[in-house]
Structures are given as structure tokens and as C-alpha cells.
Design an enzyme around this catalytic site. Structure first.
Site, PDB file in Angstrom:
ATOM      1  N   GLY A 240       0.817  -1.201   0.000  1.00  0.00           N
ATOM      2  CA  GLY A 240       0.000   0.000   0.000  1.00  0.00           C
ATOM      3  C   GLY A 240       0.851   1.251   0.000  1.00  0.00           C
ATOM      4  O   GLY A 240       1.967   1.260  -0.536  1.00  0.00           O
ATOM      5  N   GLU A 264       5.535  -3.311   1.209  1.00  0.00           N
ATOM      6  CA  GLU A 264       5.834  -2.745  -0.107  1.00  0.00           C
ATOM      7  C   GLU A 264       5.005  -1.471  -0.211  1.00  0.00           C
ATOM      8  O   GLU A 264       3.779  -1.523  -0.107  1.00  0.00           O
ATOM      9  CB  GLU A 264       5.469  -3.729  -1.208  1.00  0.00           C
ATOM     10  CG  GLU A 264       5.781  -3.203  -2.602  1.00  0.00           C
ATOM     11  CD  GLU A 264       4.810  -3.718  -3.636  1.00  0.00           C
ATOM     12  OE1 GLU A 264       4.266  -2.873  -4.374  1.00  0.00           O
ATOM     13  OE2 GLU A 264       4.581  -4.932  -3.704  1.00  0.00           O
ATOM     14  N   CYS A 301       2.153  -0.831  -8.782  1.00  0.00           N
ATOM     15  CA  CYS A 301       3.306  -0.359  -8.019  1.00  0.00           C
ATOM     16  C   CYS A 301       4.547  -0.236  -8.894  1.00  0.00           C
ATOM     17  O   CYS A 301       5.527   0.396  -8.490  1.00  0.00           O
ATOM     18  CB  CYS A 301       3.576  -1.281  -6.846  1.00  0.00           C
ATOM     19  SG  CYS A 301       3.604  -3.028  -7.277  1.00  0.00           S
TER      20      CYS A 301
END
Length: 528
Positions: A240, A264, A301
Site C-alpha cells: 500500500g 511494499e 506499483c
């Protein structure tokens, strides 16, 4: 509207009257209202996990592998119901995205099942005794990895299946022999509930202890904090934002007995454009970058949020073509309004910086539908160096193009980068020789370094590294994708001078599991 309780150790458990009032937490569709997990339910879930820890740890690798595979089967048995729920809650397309993500979820469960069946992941090391060694005898020493214990997993918003309830963190923790308590993401509670049911059914069908899995819901930070601070929690997996991940990390470090948080968090995944590549294919690189930035409405991401090159006519051609492509790109629906609002805040912040030119999609974005307009910011190296915000992640379909006046400016940008999940170089063989220094820098800055590609799309395989130096992750030595992810949820134990029959099977002389072991400094599958 249906109101669903939390799923604790295989059964739905309602809060006592007057506590944990139901909240509608889905962003769109309102498929499900769930009860906010109270401290009492969190205690119940983690107590059940603690009770399950020993029997689950000592379940045979075959039994744990069968459990993982059965989870995959139960997920597939949900059929279109799961995909439709995920689509309604996230707006992700079924055929182009969610079906593939479901396959990835099931395949990584199978991957970990195969890993623990083979067994060498435990990294068995044996140094046999030398009783007549002088001046002192050498003891018999044998080392192996064992499960940490109950793991709390925070589901991610942008992957409602592959990084969620049965995603990589859960799969790797269960494979390691750890019970798991998942906190569902409030943006997709119905999807989470369906997958939670699938895991509970798989646990029952394969004879796993009931406390091996629980699913709790919560919209407040208090729920997450309680899970991290609970004394039975032995590790945390999180995907997140930097703000949330760092908050959980700090909470875990402040415990009387600190625990690891494998978070992460954020990455802008810089792309460096070298002269030879721009000379050969400037427009093609622009098209590839545009496709990577807008893939999934930029909600990966690994979205490339920085593009760096040295000013010349080819870099100008690349930049002009990228602006043209982004202007013509259609807005896309983001996962939920909050994530779209954060994106717009980021766009507004960067656009207000002096020396930054902003180009957005020419098509209007529908704010009520949580649509985001693809955006490219262009600036020079001096402006970038003076404004830290330009190097921070704007989660969504946006990228910053940095126009360097010299190779030295490019080098300074590379040296001053924070940690990232990925870094990419577009170049030729001659470029790589001339810019060898850049490869050396990026090895220090990122967990995965790409050549002539784009970072979106993470292959799930043993050699994948999905992690990087802070602030990309809290521990750059680990990965959340690939078989090495299992190592996050295990720790080494050394047995000294134990009788053979009292040792774990992986350390016994006959090597009954036939795994690879380091015996007296030699890697072998032979008996010792």
C-alpha cells in the site's frame, strides 16, 4: 442490504450487540456491508491462529501443499460470481484483467505447493561432529528454517485477488507453515469475503486446524493497529502507501517484542533513456512508456513515474511524441473515489511547481465515476533537484519527464534517487558500455533492473525480485513475489548434538525427503 460478520477460524462471528456497527465499505455497487472488527474479535482471531500454529507447523509438507492447491480449486469453483463481484467493486475489466489475475492467484498457490513438496527451501545446513578434533571437539550442528508463527496480512487495493486475501503474502505465509489473519481492504469487501470462504472451505476439506485462517474487516486505522500490536502476531505483510506502511512498521518496532513488517510501499520506477536507443527508436519508446503508464489506469506499483534523458533532438522527439500520445489517451476509471482524489491532489501539486509543464488527456474525465486523466509533466534537472515532490509517487496514470542538459546532470539524478522497486535502461550495447556507471548506480537503487523494456508486468517465478531499498519496501533483502517470498515468514534454528531421531526429517542423516542440503560445506542430496 446483506450484513456480513467477520470470518474467524472458519466461521462467521458477529460482534456483541452495540459494538462493531455494520459499515458499507464498498466503493461502488454496495454489494456488502460488513461489521467493523472489534478488539474482542481480533483477539479471537489471533488466539485461534496461535492455537493452530503448532499443529499447522507440524503438518507434513504434502498436507500443506494439498491445502494450498485446494484453495486454488475453491477459488476457481466460485466461477463468474467472483469475477463479477471484483468488477463491480473495482471497475477492473473481467476479461482483460480479472480473469488473468485470478489465474495468477491460483498459479502462485500451486507454485508454493510445488516448492514445499520439493522441500529444499528450508535451507538445511549440516556440519557433522569431529569428536577427536584438537584442541577441542567439534559439535554436531544442524540448521533449518522454521515458521515464525501467526502472520497478519493487509490486502492491497489495486490487486483484489493476486495481492489480496489469497494473494502472494497469504500464500507464502501459509506455505512457510504460518497461520494467517487477513485484514480485507475496504474497497472490495464482497470479493474478499468470497475468497475468505474459499480458504475456509479448503482448510476444512484438507483437515487443517480451523485457526489457520481468519478474515477481518475494518475501515478505521484502529483495526490495523490492533492487529499489528497484538502479542500473538509474529510478522506482517503489507502492500500500500508509504504513509500507511511506515505507520505499521513504527507500531511493530515500538512493541515490547518488535516484529518484522514486510511492507511494499511506494516507487516511481525511473526509466533512463540513453542516446543510442533514442537515436534508433525515440517514438517507439514514447509509445511503450505511454502504454506502461496508462496500463490499468496507472494503478500498478511498477508504473514508470520518471523518465530521464539528455537533451538533444532525439530526446525532444521522444518528449513531443509522449505528450501527443498522453493527450490522446482516454481517461480511465480508478479503483475507488479516494484513490482518484489522491491522484488529482498529486497532479495539482506537481502542476503548481514553477518550471513544470503539464499535458493531460484532451478527453474530459468524469469525477463522479472516479475517472482519471493520463498526465505527463516535463521539467529540467535543476527544477527536479529542488522539488522533492517531483520524485514522489503519484499513484495513477502519470509520469514526470526530466530533460537533462548533460550526462553529469543525469548522473546526479541517478545518484540522488531514493529506493525503488524497479529501474529501467533503454539503450544499445554501445550505450551499456559507455554508461556502465549507470548500471552500477541503479543496482544500488532498485530491486529489479530492466533493459529495453517496461516495468509493468511482474513475472511470478523463482528469480523474480519484487522489493527494493527504502522507501520502496521496509526490507530490501526480501521479495513479495516469487518463491523467495516464503523466507520472510521463517527463521533459522540450529540443533546441536541432537540424536538423529529427534531432528526434523530435513536434518536427519538419511535425508528421507531427498532435499538439497549443505553438508560439511558441500551441496548434496545424499545421505549424511
Amino acid at each position: 442490504m446483506e450484513i456480513r460478520a467477520n470470518l474467524i477460524a472458519g466461521a462467521y462471528v458477529a460482534n456483541p450487540a452495540g459494538t462493531g456497527e455494520p459499515r458499507v465499505v464498498t466503493a461502488r455497487g454496495q454489494l456488502l456491508a460488513v461489521e467493523e472488527a472489534t478488539d474482542a474479535l481480533i483477539n479471537q482471531a489471533l488466539a485461534a491462529a496461535a492455537n493452530a500454529a503448532e499443529p499447522y507447523r507440524h503438518a507434513t509438507p504434502e498436507a500443506r501443499a494439498a491445502f494450498l492447491e485446494r484453495i486454488g480449486e475453491e477459488i476457481m469453483a466460485l466461477g463468474d460470481q467472483l469475477l463479477e463481484a471484483a468488477h463491480t467493486e473495482t471497475a477492473l475489466p473481467i476479461a482483460a484483467r480479472l480473469a488473468g489475475e485470478r489465474a495468477r492467484t491460483v498459479n502462485q498457490l500451486k507454485m508454493f505447493a510445488e516448492l514445499i513438496r520439493e522441500g529444499s527451501w528450508v535451507e538445511a545446513r549440516i556440519d557433522r561432529a569431529i569428536p577427536d578434533r584438537q584442541p577441542i571437539p567439534k559439535p554436531d550442528l544442524r540448521r533449518i528454517l522454521i515458521p515464525l508463527g501467526p502472520v497478519v496480512v493487509f490486502a492491497a487495493s489495486n490487486f483484489p485477488l493476486a495481492f489480496s486475501v489469497a494473494g502472494g503474502d497469504t500464500a507464502s505465509a501459509l506455505a512457510a507453515g504460518c497461520p494467517v489473519v487477513v485484514k480485507a481492504h475496504p474497497a472490495h469487501p464482497a470479493t474478499s469475503d468470497l475468497v475468505g470462504q474459499a480458504i475456509a472451505k479448503a482448510a476444512q476439506a484438507t483437515g487443517m486446524p480451523a485457526g489457520v485462517f481468519s478474515l477481518v474487516h475494518g475501515t478505521s486505522n484502529d483495526v490495523g493497529a490492533a492487529l499489528v500490536k497484538h502479542p500473538q502476531t509474529q510478522a506482517v505483510g503489507f502492500t500500500g502507501s508509504l504513509r500507511a506502511g511506515r505507520a505499521l512498521f513504527d507500531l511493530a518496532a515500538a512493541r515490547p517484542a518488535p516484529i518484522p513488517v514486510y511492507a511494499e510501499m511506494g516507487s516511481t520506477n525511473p526509466v533512463f533513456l540513453l542516446p543510442g536507443a533514442l537515436r534508433e527508436r525515440a517514438e517507439a519508446i514514447a509509445e511503450g512508456l505511454k502504454n506502461s503508464v496508462t496500463l490499468g489506469v496507472g494503478q500498478f506499483c511498477t508504473c514508470p513515474g520518471l523518465a530521464v534523458g539528455v537533451r538533444d533532438e532525439n530526446f525532444a522527439l521522444f518528449s513531443a511524441r509522449l505528450n501527443e500520445l498522453m493527450s490522446g489517451a482516454a481517461p480511465g476509471v480508478m479503483l475507488y473515489p479516494g484513490i482518484r482524489n489522491a491522484f488529482e491532489t498529486g497532479v495539482t501539486t506537481l502542476s503548481a511547481i514553477g518550471g513544470v509543464a503539464t499535458v493531460r488527456s484532451a478527453s474530459p474525465a468524469n469525477a463522479e465515476n472516479a475517472e482519471a486523466a493520463p498526465t505527463v509533466f516535463t521539467t529540467d534537472a535543476a527544477t527536479f533537484a529542488k522539488n522533492h515532490a517531483l520524485g514522489e509517487e503519484v499513484f495513477g496514470p502519470a509520469t514526470v519527464v526530466i530533460d537533462c542538459a548533460s550526462v553529469e546532470e543525469m548522473k546526479q539524478i541517478a545518484e540522488n534517487l531514493e529506493g525503488h522497486l524497479t529501474a529501467t535502461i533503454h539503450g544499445t550495447a554501445d550505450d551499456l558500455r559507455e554508461y556502465a556507471w549507470l548500471v552500477a548506480i541503479l543496482e544500488r537503487k532498485a530491486g529489479r533492473v530492466l533493459f529495453n523494456g517496461f516495468p509493468t508486468g511482474v513475472e511470478v517465478c523463482p528469480s523474480m525480485q519484487h522489493g527494493g531499498p527504502y522507501p520502496a519496501t521496509t526490507d530490501s533483502r526480501t521479495t513479495s513475489v516469487g518463491t523467495a517470498a516464503i523466507q520472510r515468514f521463517a527463521r533459522p534454528v540450529c540443533y546441536q548434538n541432537f540424536p538423529d531421531e529427534a531432528l526434523p526429517a530435513e536434518l536427519q542423516n538419511t535425508n528421507p525427503r531427498g532435499i538439497w542440503r549443505l553438508v560439511d560445506n558441500q551441496l548434496t542430496q545424499a545421505a549424511s
